[in-house]
Design a protein around this motif. Sequence first.
Motif, PDB file in Angstrom:
ATOM      1  N   HIS A  24      -5.016   0.727  20.474  1.00  0.00           N
ATOM      2  CA  HIS A  24      -5.088  -0.638  19.972  1.00  0.00           C
ATOM      3  C   HIS A  24      -6.443  -1.257  20.321  1.00  0.00           C
ATOM      4  O   HIS A  24      -6.513  -2.338  20.882  1.00  0.00           O
ATOM      5  N   SER A  25      -7.509  -0.559  20.030  1.00  0.00           N
ATOM      6  CA  SER A  25      -8.838  -1.078  20.328  1.00  0.00           C
ATOM      7  C   SER A  25      -9.139  -2.285  19.446  1.00  0.00           C
ATOM      8  O   SER A  25      -8.446  -2.556  18.463  1.00  0.00           O
ATOM      9  N   LYS A  26     -10.183  -2.976  19.794  1.00  0.00           N
ATOM     10  CA  LYS A  26     -10.531  -4.207  19.079  1.00  0.00           C
ATOM     11  C   LYS A  26     -10.918  -3.957  17.628  1.00  0.00           C
ATOM     12  O   LYS A  26     -10.926  -4.878  16.821  1.00  0.00           O
ATOM     13  N   THR A  27     -11.261  -2.736  17.339  1.00  0.00           N
ATOM     14  CA  THR A  27     -11.668  -2.409  15.962  1.00  0.00           C
ATOM     15  C   THR A  27     -10.544  -1.772  15.146  1.00  0.00           C
ATOM     16  O   THR A  27     -10.734  -1.452  13.986  1.00  0.00           O
ATOM     17  N   ALA A  28      -9.379  -1.572  15.754  1.00  0.00           N
ATOM     18  CA  ALA A  28      -8.285  -0.891  15.066  1.00  0.00           C
ATOM     19  C   ALA A  28      -7.701  -1.758  13.955  1.00  0.00           C
ATOM     20  O   ALA A  28      -7.585  -2.976  14.092  1.00  0.00           O
ATOM     21  N   ILE A  29      -7.330  -1.099  12.868  1.00  0.00           N
ATOM     22  CA  ILE A  29      -6.696  -1.763  11.729  1.00  0.00           C
ATOM     23  C   ILE A  29      -5.399  -1.030  11.409  1.00  0.00           C
ATOM     24  O   ILE A  29      -5.376   0.202  11.353  1.00  0.00           O
ATOM     25  N   LEU A  30      -4.334  -1.783  11.206  1.00  0.00           N
ATOM     26  CA  LEU A  30      -3.056  -1.195  10.825  1.00  0.00           C
ATOM     27  C   LEU A  30      -2.681  -1.659   9.420  1.00  0.00           C
ATOM     28  O   LEU A  30      -2.581  -2.852   9.158  1.00  0.00           O
ATOM     29  N   ILE A  31      -2.505  -0.712   8.531  1.00  0.00           N
ATOM     30  CA  ILE A  31      -2.040  -0.996   7.173  1.00  0.00           C
ATOM     31  C   ILE A  31      -0.561  -0.630   7.127  1.00  0.00           C
ATOM     32  O   ILE A  31      -0.190   0.513   7.385  1.00  0.00           O
ATOM     33  N   THR A  32       0.272  -1.603   6.829  1.00  0.00           N
ATOM     34  CA  THR A  32       1.709  -1.396   6.945  1.00  0.00           C
ATOM     35  C   THR A  32       2.395  -1.204   5.590  1.00  0.00           C
ATOM     36  O   THR A  32       2.018  -1.811   4.592  1.00  0.00           O
ATOM     37  N   ASP A  33       3.410  -0.334   5.606  1.00  0.00           N
ATOM     38  CA  ASP A  33       4.338  -0.140   4.484  1.00  0.00           C
ATOM     39  C   ASP A  33       3.639   0.210   3.167  1.00  0.00           C
ATOM     40  O   ASP A  33       4.027  -0.259   2.096  1.00  0.00           O
ATOM     41  N   LYS A  46       6.096   6.895   0.432  1.00  0.00           N
ATOM     42  CA  LYS A  46       6.408   5.468   0.454  1.00  0.00           C
ATOM     43  C   LYS A  46       6.488   4.925   1.879  1.00  0.00           C
ATOM     44  O   LYS A  46       6.821   5.640   2.812  1.00  0.00           O
ATOM     45  N   LYS A  47       6.129   3.643   1.977  1.00  0.00           N
ATOM     46  CA  LYS A  47       6.259   2.866   3.219  1.00  0.00           C
ATOM     47  C   LYS A  47       5.645   3.597   4.421  1.00  0.00           C
ATOM     48  O   LYS A  47       6.289   3.841   5.441  1.00  0.00           O
ATOM     49  N   GLN A  48       4.373   3.953   4.276  1.00  0.00           N
ATOM     50  CA  GLN A  48       3.634   4.623   5.340  1.00  0.00           C
ATOM     51  C   GLN A  48       2.780   3.624   6.123  1.00  0.00           C
ATOM     52  O   GLN A  48       2.289   2.641   5.574  1.00  0.00           O
ATOM     53  N   GLN A  49       2.610   3.917   7.413  1.00  0.00           N
ATOM     54  CA  GLN A  49       1.779   3.092   8.279  1.00  0.00           C
ATOM     55  C   GLN A  49       0.459   3.846   8.487  1.00  0.00           C
ATOM     56  O   GLN A  49       0.464   4.993   8.942  1.00  0.00           O
ATOM     57  N   ILE A  50      -0.642   3.210   8.156  1.00  0.00           N
ATOM     58  CA  ILE A  50      -1.956   3.859   8.253  1.00  0.00           C
ATOM     59  C   ILE A  50      -2.771   3.179   9.346  1.00  0.00           C
ATOM     60  O   ILE A  50      -2.982   1.959   9.306  1.00  0.00           O
ATOM     61  N   LYS A  58      -7.043   7.414  11.358  1.00  0.00           N
ATOM     62  CA  LYS A  58      -6.614   8.027  12.610  1.00  0.00           C
ATOM     63  C   LYS A  58      -5.203   8.591  12.532  1.00  0.00           C
ATOM     64  O   LYS A  58      -4.901   9.617  13.137  1.00  0.00           O
ATOM     65  N   ASN A  59      -4.336   7.898  11.806  1.00  0.00           N
ATOM     66  CA  ASN A  59      -2.944   8.330  11.795  1.00  0.00           C
ATOM     67  C   ASN A  59      -2.243   7.801  10.546  1.00  0.00           C
ATOM     68  O   ASN A  59      -2.512   6.690  10.092  1.00  0.00           O
ATOM     69  N   ILE A  60      -1.353   8.623  10.006  1.00  0.00           N
ATOM     70  CA  ILE A  60      -0.486   8.222   8.899  1.00  0.00           C
ATOM     71  C   ILE A  60       0.925   8.660   9.263  1.00  0.00           C
ATOM     72  O   ILE A  60       1.161   9.848   9.521  1.00  0.00           O
ATOM     73  N   SER A  61       1.874   7.733   9.287  1.00  0.00           N
ATOM     74  CA  SER A  61       3.241   8.072   9.674  1.00  0.00           C
ATOM     75  C   SER A  61       4.208   7.021   9.148  1.00  0.00           C
ATOM     76  O   SER A  61       3.792   5.899   8.813  1.00  0.00           O
TER      77      SER A  61
END
Length: 454
Positions: A24-33, A46-50, A58-61
């Motif tokens: 959760h660094s200051k530059t992290a971005i979370l794209i939801t659903d 469908k409904k992936q968290q990027i 960094k991660n897709i789940s």
Amino acid sequence: MEKYLFMLFAISLLACAQSTQEQHSKTAILITDANIINVQNGSIKKKQQIVVDLGKIKNISPTVENPEDYPTKINAEGKYVIPGLAEMHAHIPSPSTDKKRILEVLFLYLSNGVTTIRGMLGHPAHLTLRKQAAEGEILSPRIFTSSPSLNGNSIKTKEEAISKVTQYQKDGYDFLKIHPGITLEVFDQLVETANQVGIKFSGHVPVDVGVRHALQSNYASVDHIDGFLEGLVPESENVNPGDNGFFGYNFTSLADESKIDELVELANEHNVWIVPTQSLFERWFAPVSADELLKEPEMKYMPVSTLQTWKERKNQYPVEEAQWNQFNNIRRKLLKKLQDNGSRILLGSDAPQLFNVPGFSIHHEIDGMIKAGLTPLEIIRSGTMNPATFFDKEDTFGQIKEGLDADMVILDANPLENIDALQKIHGVMAQGQWLSKEMIDKKLNEIAQNATQN
């Protein structure tokens, strides 16, 4: 012993804390659903968290821990995510252009989801822009750039071909740009030297070279489907190749369409990619008036002086509608055959060219590809994974995959169902930098205001 165990426990806690901090660094971005489109096969997750950080995916789940802890969150519920598009026949303004305007042109590409451009008329200043874009010093798509033009005036002799090809490779250009006018002898020397020093070449097919010899010489890409229509004219017609007109238009009535398969097979055999720039032939060189084109909304982003020049130049190329229809139908057949038998098509519209506004012209190009019979998925591939393959950069961009650059477009609708969804942009991410719809609209308004003053 207790002291040792306590130290181990403390180190473990510190490691966990550091891991959480990195996640959760200051530059992290979370794209939801998000609904992620797989451009290889057209499937949708469908409904992936990027998770994006430091310019990378960094991660897709399906789920992510502690989403509330991410400093930046983008809600993509009900939306569709595709890789950023590539404009494979772009033009970057010359350094004599005001620097502010150069940056505006680069933003116009980004505003339409274009996160990679292949500049087709290089200049030493573009090498600097390429570096600045790569290092995030300017807001820009990723840049690949050609050498300055190699044409009948710039390389008149074999010695000039050797000298310039060698120098452009040393300068670090990504490829050589071929323009008309090169003689066959000089062209063959250009090819020989390019192969020796290790640099590819793309662009036009000089009349003296002809499309068959060009394909056999292993162009990286032939742009505009140049030379193909001339290649359909039977030798028995005994034409003067120099009388071909605008990309073979004068030979339209002589074209033998039964020869299309031969040319397509030759292109496949030599792994030549094709950049159609179909919009060029359905806008500038087409039976539509300049005044009609000038009414289109995106024209407000171009300087008034540019629009006037475009109008004057278009009026210099009168087009007879019946012949143009035949000419364009042949081009569409060539494009469809090239797609069906090789699939080495690259999305490119030749912008900014006459009435092709950077970024916006991609959608006119796509419209022409649809009319030629290509599917939405084929078109999306031509602007995503195909360019990555072309540049041997599959491990860098072209798909939504962990470890690749965070180049993506979030759309309000599914482009596989309706390709016009590519124009319904919720936001664009270029190497991890997020451009919201609100930010894009604000910047476009500024560009439009500036255009009225030039």
